[in-house]
Write a protein that holds these residues in place. Structure first.
Motif, PDB file in Angstrom:
ATOM      1  N   PHE A 410      63.105  42.478  68.384  1.00 56.03           N
ATOM      2  CA  PHE A 410      61.853  41.866  67.944  1.00 56.03           C
ATOM      3  C   PHE A 410      62.121  40.912  66.780  1.00 56.03           C
ATOM      4  CE2 PHE A 410      62.198  46.021  65.780  1.00 56.03           C
ATOM      5  CZ  PHE A 410      62.187  45.628  64.444  1.00 56.03           C
ATOM      6  N   ALA A 411      61.148  40.038  66.554  1.00 55.38           N
ATOM      7  CA  ALA A 411      61.203  39.128  65.403  1.00 55.38           C
ATOM      8  C   ALA A 411      60.110  39.544  64.423  1.00 55.38           C
ATOM      9  CB  ALA A 411      60.979  37.697  65.866  1.00 55.38           C
ATOM     10  N   LEU A 412      60.356  39.301  63.148  1.00 55.00           N
ATOM     11  CA  LEU A 412      59.360  39.552  62.101  1.00 55.00           C
ATOM     12  C   LEU A 412      58.687  38.242  61.748  1.00 55.00           C
ATOM     13  CD1 LEU A 412      60.831  41.899  59.340  1.00 55.00           C
ATOM     14  CD2 LEU A 412      58.867  42.347  60.809  1.00 55.00           C
ATOM     15  N   ASP A 413      57.453  38.342  61.268  1.00 59.31           N
ATOM     16  CA  ASP A 413      56.736  37.128  60.894  1.00 59.31           C
ATOM     17  C   ASP A 413      55.863  37.424  59.677  1.00 59.31           C
ATOM     18  OD1 ASP A 413      55.782  34.574  60.907  1.00 59.31           O
ATOM     19  OD2 ASP A 413      55.002  34.626  62.967  1.00 59.31           O
ATOM     20  N   ASN A 414      55.393  36.353  59.033  1.00 59.51           N
ATOM     21  CA  ASN A 414      54.417  36.532  57.956  1.00 59.51           C
ATOM     22  C   ASN A 414      53.236  37.348  58.476  1.00 59.51           C
ATOM     23  OD1 ASN A 414      55.742  35.070  55.977  1.00 59.51           O
ATOM     24  ND2 ASN A 414      54.806  33.125  56.574  1.00 59.51           N
ATOM     25  N   GLY A 415      52.750  38.259  57.639  1.00 52.25           N
ATOM     26  CA  GLY A 415      51.596  39.077  58.021  1.00 52.25           C
ATOM     27  C   GLY A 415      51.931  40.322  58.796  1.00 52.25           C
ATOM     28  N   HIS A 416      53.174  40.431  59.305  1.00 53.91           N
ATOM     29  CA  HIS A 416      53.529  41.645  60.038  1.00 53.91           C
ATOM     30  C   HIS A 416      53.407  42.873  59.137  1.00 53.91           C
ATOM     31  CE1 HIS A 416      55.812  40.276  63.908  1.00 53.91           C
ATOM     32  NE2 HIS A 416      54.556  39.872  63.863  1.00 53.91           N
ATOM     33  N   VAL A 417      52.888  43.935  59.723  1.00 49.93           N
ATOM     34  CA  VAL A 417      52.697  45.188  58.978  1.00 49.93           C
ATOM     35  C   VAL A 417      54.038  45.922  58.931  1.00 49.93           C
ATOM     36  CG1 VAL A 417      51.483  47.394  58.905  1.00 49.93           C
ATOM     37  CG2 VAL A 417      50.266  45.333  59.648  1.00 49.93           C
ATOM     38  N   ALA A 418      54.640  45.963  57.734  1.00 52.12           N
ATOM     39  CA  ALA A 418      55.930  46.650  57.590  1.00 52.12           C
ATOM     40  C   ALA A 418      55.739  48.128  57.285  1.00 52.12           C
ATOM     41  CB  ALA A 418      56.742  45.990  56.471  1.00 52.12           C
ATOM     42  N   ILE A 419      54.587  48.468  56.670  1.00 49.21           N
ATOM     43  CA  ILE A 419      54.297  49.857  56.305  1.00 49.21           C
ATOM     44  C   ILE A 419      52.859  50.173  56.693  1.00 49.21           C
ATOM     45  CG2 ILE A 419      53.931  51.427  54.350  1.00 49.21           C
ATOM     46  CD1 ILE A 419      56.189  49.920  52.878  1.00 49.21           C
ATOM     47  N   ALA A 420      52.674  51.263  57.441  1.00 44.37           N
ATOM     48  CA  ALA A 420      51.327  51.790  57.725  1.00 44.37           C
ATOM     49  C   ALA A 420      51.359  53.264  57.342  1.00 44.37           C
ATOM     50  CB  ALA A 420      50.977  51.612  59.199  1.00 44.37           C
ATOM     51  N   SER A 421      50.605  53.609  56.301  1.00 46.84           N
ATOM     52  CA  SER A 421      50.749  54.952  55.738  1.00 46.84           C
ATOM     53  C   SER A 421      49.398  55.611  55.492  1.00 46.84           C
ATOM     54  CB  SER A 421      51.527  54.857  54.420  1.00 46.84           C
ATOM     55  OG  SER A 421      51.830  56.134  53.931  1.00 46.84           O
ATOM     56  N   ILE A 422      49.224  56.788  56.104  1.00 41.96           N
ATOM     57  CA  ILE A 422      48.071  57.641  55.778  1.00 41.96           C
ATOM     58  C   ILE A 422      48.534  58.492  54.605  1.00 41.96           C
ATOM     59  CG2 ILE A 422      46.535  59.456  56.577  1.00 41.96           C
ATOM     60  CD1 ILE A 422      46.859  58.331  59.415  1.00 41.96           C
ATOM     61  N   THR A 423      47.947  58.233  53.445  1.00 44.95           N
ATOM     62  CA  THR A 423      48.490  58.761  52.197  1.00 44.95           C
ATOM     63  C   THR A 423      47.382  58.788  51.168  1.00 44.95           C
ATOM     64  OG1 THR A 423      50.176  58.294  50.494  1.00 44.95           O
ATOM     65  CG2 THR A 423      49.145  56.415  51.491  1.00 44.95           C
ATOM     66  N   SER A 424      47.609  59.440  50.038  1.00 48.50           N
ATOM     67  CA  SER A 424      46.707  59.398  48.884  1.00 48.50           C
ATOM     68  C   SER A 424      45.554  60.385  49.010  1.00 48.50           C
ATOM     69  CB  SER A 424      46.143  57.987  48.675  1.00 48.50           C
ATOM     70  OG  SER A 424      45.086  58.002  47.731  1.00 48.50           O
TER      71      SER A 424
END
Length: 892
Positions: A410-424
């Motif tokens: 895959f390729a990465l691009d601006n705006g790509h979600v690098a972290i999705a975390s259910i936290t806090s």
């Protein structure tokens, strides 16, 4: 008990078989006082001593004028203190150091002991090193103990050495969630001077989101570790009677709207209205329809709208929550009887008098997120794509920048979600949004959807109860299938412990300067906070975190864009996998019961085998290990005498940093990872620590040497003494050309020459978390004064607590409007008035051009406003800080 009792308020209250001493609010006319001020009023009635707390203070509350500017100082004595480990370790370090200092001044070291119950929850240390796998939790805990064993041993010593101090071990939950689910009493029952007293639960905490407990009717807020230590040692919190903003809730939330959407809307409204230093109180008939978990979520975000507290009253909803979380029936009976007897029970027919009024019809709330760098910057979900595209140019020169990732398909691009975390704790304490997330996962898996391969997915609940109800609802397997495996019980991503991205992804981001994003269900999204690789951070509800992991990019319109192709070959949209309110409620009803809470909290202070097997030092005075890089004896009390020296005016000072608006305590206080070439990294390397064992600044908060070197070292700090440079750098004016230098190195050079330092700042200086190290580090760097346009409450107070003078530019003026560029030499006179027992309203500042200033630069003079707001703060400043004041008081 009150030694004076001017109003004859002391009485007895029988509940069941027990009799309690109470201090009746109906002994004065308090019927229309806001709920939060009634709590303060009871506090004064109970602690009236004729000296620090007098009948005049009590009358000032009874006769409170909602419109008047706050000018009456009162002394509030919180019922207890709550801490997390990052801020708690330095508290215990300071208490241990104070024991030695008391002995050196001829006192008994055991006098240093918490006089109010103090509880510490270890929740900030777990880092997401491993994610998206079945063994993530076990491996992360293993890493946590390996990194933090020394700190944990120290905390175990504290638990045995100090009375009334308890520690909740790692891997249990997040402090604020543990507080509402277990530690909070709502009404305290405690033996005082040989008799049983009942009084409202209240607390101060070493984390700004302590306000979460406001949802349970408990008055509490975040303070710096410095103030918390003083509260533990019996010092009241000095405060002005605040303005109280009444916030009326009406209507019901619509289908598809979550508690997170409500809280982001309230955050935006209150931040826009302006509530810094005020209490916010929710009232009206609509309050009764707000579930307790939603109240707690709203209370949690109080620091994000800037208020001191965000209160909900006690009512049937409160009692139901106490029942479901497994509180004893005796306690629930006490809460109900006491609240009704004292006029603290919610009565919608009585409208309290408030300073200001706001109203929200919950039916108008729509799905929302917030970002890319402040919690109050709410974005309607349907406009998220266009909002992202509008702000992207300030992070990248081009909208799209597809970048191949080495060894990946895959390729990465601006705006790509690098972290999705259910936290806090903000959202993981709320079953409605957590179970909604689980149901989104179930429906997505059934449709055949997967998270995008470049997204680091993680689930870090705030208590083990969440795992139990996920298991009972059969949702764990669906979350696991999307990569939302359990990674730990702690704050994790929300405080920057998101852990490293894969080397290949990190390299692609940094080599190509990509503006990738993080989406988390947290309460903070400041720049540089979540991950050093991620420029843009968005807050979202747990179900939306999953949706963004499926979408894989912020450049996405959930109304129009498909999340992928389903197993039936048809496109799948968010509406296809979003659960109805009825589905969520049915799952809550079937999956949550009080036995879960009783089971999970039964041995909450005991810990697992790892905790129990830690070797624990013994003795009243701690034996410092000179080789330790985690826990060191700080220099605050070195050479301290029984009486303080006179305060002095400041002469020949130089500017260490000139900063802009909204500089947060995240910018000032050391946080996140330690870079190898930074002053802190160099220090650890010199002490034989390899890079892999650096750990985070937060975990090394018990070592002042590391922390001084990390103060003002945030990678996104913009010091205006330099052009276009980000990070912990300044100009060192001890060199002929004022060369660029690390802030720590410049400070060392100034201090070697006895040159005092000042900081220049803009609006809302010190907003964000109640980080005591933002003040401690400032002080230890040799800063004597901070001059800004405005301060946020906690940091201003903490600066005074560390002997640093907070000053404000004249109204309407800024550093730039006055012509200050930071190259000047500063003289500040009028401070010495404090030696006469007078707090000056202003001091005179003269900024003279130096050898580093431009030719022809004029002398600049102005009167700065002194932000020592109370007589108590003046005492602290005269003593060189709050801890010195307490020490001298105890020895005297």
């Amino acid at each position: 008990m009150s030694k004076v009792n001017s109003f004859g308020s002391a009485d007895l209250l029988k509940v069941g078989s027990k009799e309690y001493r109470i201090f009746r609010l109906n002994s004065v006319d308090a019927k229309t006082l806001p709920y939060s001020l009634k709590i303060l009023l009871e506090n004064l009635l109970r602690t009236e001593d004729g000296a620090n707390i007098t009948a005049d203070h009590i009358n000032a509350l009874v006769n409170w004028d909602p419109q008047a500017e706050p000018d009456v100082e009162i002394q509030f004595t919180p019922a207890r203190v709550i801490m997390q480990d990052f801020t708690g370790v330095p508290c215990v370090v300071d208490l241990a150091t104070m024991r030695e200092a008391v002995a050196e001044l001829g006192g008994d070291p055991k006098r240093i002991n918490p006089l109010a119950p103090a509880e510490l929850v270890i929740d900030h240390s777990v880092q997401i090193d491993v994610a998206g796998s079945a063994d993530a939790f076990e491996r992360n805990v293993e890493f946590e103990y390996k990194r933090n064993g020394e700190r944990y041993q120290f905390l175990r010593w504290g638990q045995t050495a100090f009375d009334d101090f308890k520690v909740v071990p790692p891997g249990t939950g997040i402090v604020h969630q543990v507080n509402i689910e277990y530690l909070a009493r709502t009404v305290m029952a405690r033996e005082v001077a040989g008799e049983l007293q009942a009084y409202p639960d209240s607390c101060v905490g070493t984390d700004s989101h302590t306000t979460m407990v406001n949802g349970l009717g408990v008055l509490g807020w975040g303070v710096g570790g410095i103030e918390a230590e003083a509260a533990m040692l019996g010092q009241p919190v000095s405060m002005l009677i605040p303005k109280v903003v009444g916030f009326k809730l009406t209507g019901q939330i619509s289908t598809g709207v979550t508690a997170t959407d409500v809280v982001l809307t309230i955050t935006e409204m209150l931040r826009k209205h302006g509530v810094v230093g005020k209490f916010v109180e929710f009232y009206g008939a609509g309050v009764t329809s707000v579930p307790l978990a939603n109240r707690a979520t709203i209370g949690n975000m109080s620091p994000e709208f800037g208020s001191t507290a965000a209160m909900f009253p006690i009512d049937e909803v409160t009692l139901d929550y106490l029942r479901v979380t497994g509180r004893a029936q005796e306690q629930i009976d006490l809460v109900e009887t006491y609240a009704k007897e004292q006029g603290l029970w919610h009565d919608p027919s009585i409208e309290p008098r408030f300073s200001e009024y706001l109203e929200l019809d919950l039916a108008t709330v729509v799905p929302s997120i917030a970002g890319p760098k402040r919690p109050q910057d709410r974005i309607v979900l349907s406009k998220a794509k266009e909002s992202f595209e509008a702000v992207l140019p300030s992070y990248s020169e081009q909208l799209s920048k597809p970048t191949a990732v080495k060894g990946k398909e895959f390729a990465l691009d601006n705006g790509h979600v690098a972290i999705a975390s259910i936290t806090s704790c903000t959202n993981t304490s709320n079953p409605s949004v957590m179970l909604a997330a689980g149901l989104v996962a179930r429906k997505a898996v059934a449709k055949g959807l997967k998270a995008k391969p470049w997204v680091k997915t993680s689930l870090a609940p705030g208590s083990k109860v969440v795992t139990e109800y996920y298991n009972k609802a059969g949702l764990t397997k669906d979350l696991d299938a999307l990569g939302f495996n359990l990674v730990g019980y702690g704050c994790a991503t929300c405080i920057g412990n998101s852990g490293p991205l894969s080397d290949e992804i990190s390299q692609a981001i940094n080599d190509n300067d990509l503006a990738v994003t993080a989406v988390l269900s947290g309460n903070r999204n400041f720049e540089g906070r979540i991950s050093p690789d991620v420029k843009m951070n968005y807050l979202a509800s747990p179900p939306l975190v999953i949706a963004y992991a499926l979408a894989g990019t912020m450049d996405f319109d959930f109304d129009k864009d498909s999340l992928g192709e389903g197993v039936d070959g048809n496109p799948v949209y968010l509406k296809d996998i979003w659960p109805s309110a009825e589905e969520v409620q049915k799952t809550i009803d079937e999956s949550i019961n009080s036995e879960m809470f009783k089971t999970q909290y039964a041995g909450v202070f005991e810990g697992d085998d790892r905790w129990k097997s830690l070797p624990t030092p013994k003795g009243a005075v701690f034996e410092w290990d000179p080789k330790s890089t985690y826990v060191r004896k700080p220099p605050y009390f070195e050479g301290m005498k029984k009486t303080p020296d006179a305060v002095k005016d400041i002469t020949g000072a130089r500017v260490l940093a000139k900063l802009g608006d909204s500089v947060t305590t995240d910018h000032i206080s050391p946080a996140g990872s330690i870079k190898v070439d930074s002053p802190a990294g160099q220090y650890l390397t010199q002490h034989g620590i390899s890079r892999v064992d650096f750990n985070s600044y937060g975990s090394r908060r018990g070592n002042h040497e590391v922390m001084i070197r990390g103060t003002f070292a945030n990678i996104r700090l913009r010091n205006q003494l330099l052009n276009g440079v980000e990070g912990g750098y300044t100009r060192d004016f001890t060199t002929p050309d004022g060369a660029q230098s690390f802030i720590y190195d410049a400070s060392s050079n100034y201090q070697a020459r006895n040159i005092p330092l000042v900081i220049l700042g803009g609006k809302e200086y010190g907003s964000g978390s109640s980080r005591d190290w933002a003040a401690k580090g400032t002080s230890l760097l040799g800063v004597r004064a901070v001059i800004t346009e405005s301060f946020e409450r906690i940091h201003r107070s903490n600066l005074i607590g560390m002997g640093v003078l907070p000053l404000q530019f004249p109204s309407g003026e800024t550093a730039d409007s006055l012509g200050l560029d930071g190259t000047e030499e500063f003289e500040i006179t009028g401070i010495e008035e404090l030696n006469r027992g007078v707090t000056p309203k202003t001091v005179h500042v003269v900024a003279k051009p130096s050898a580093h200033s431009a030719a022809g630069k004029p002398v600049i003079e102005f009167d700065a406003v002194v932000r020592i707001d109370t007589p108590g703060e003046a005492d602290y400043y005269r003593n060189g800080g709050i801890l010195q004041y307490v020490l001298r008081s105890l020895v005297a």
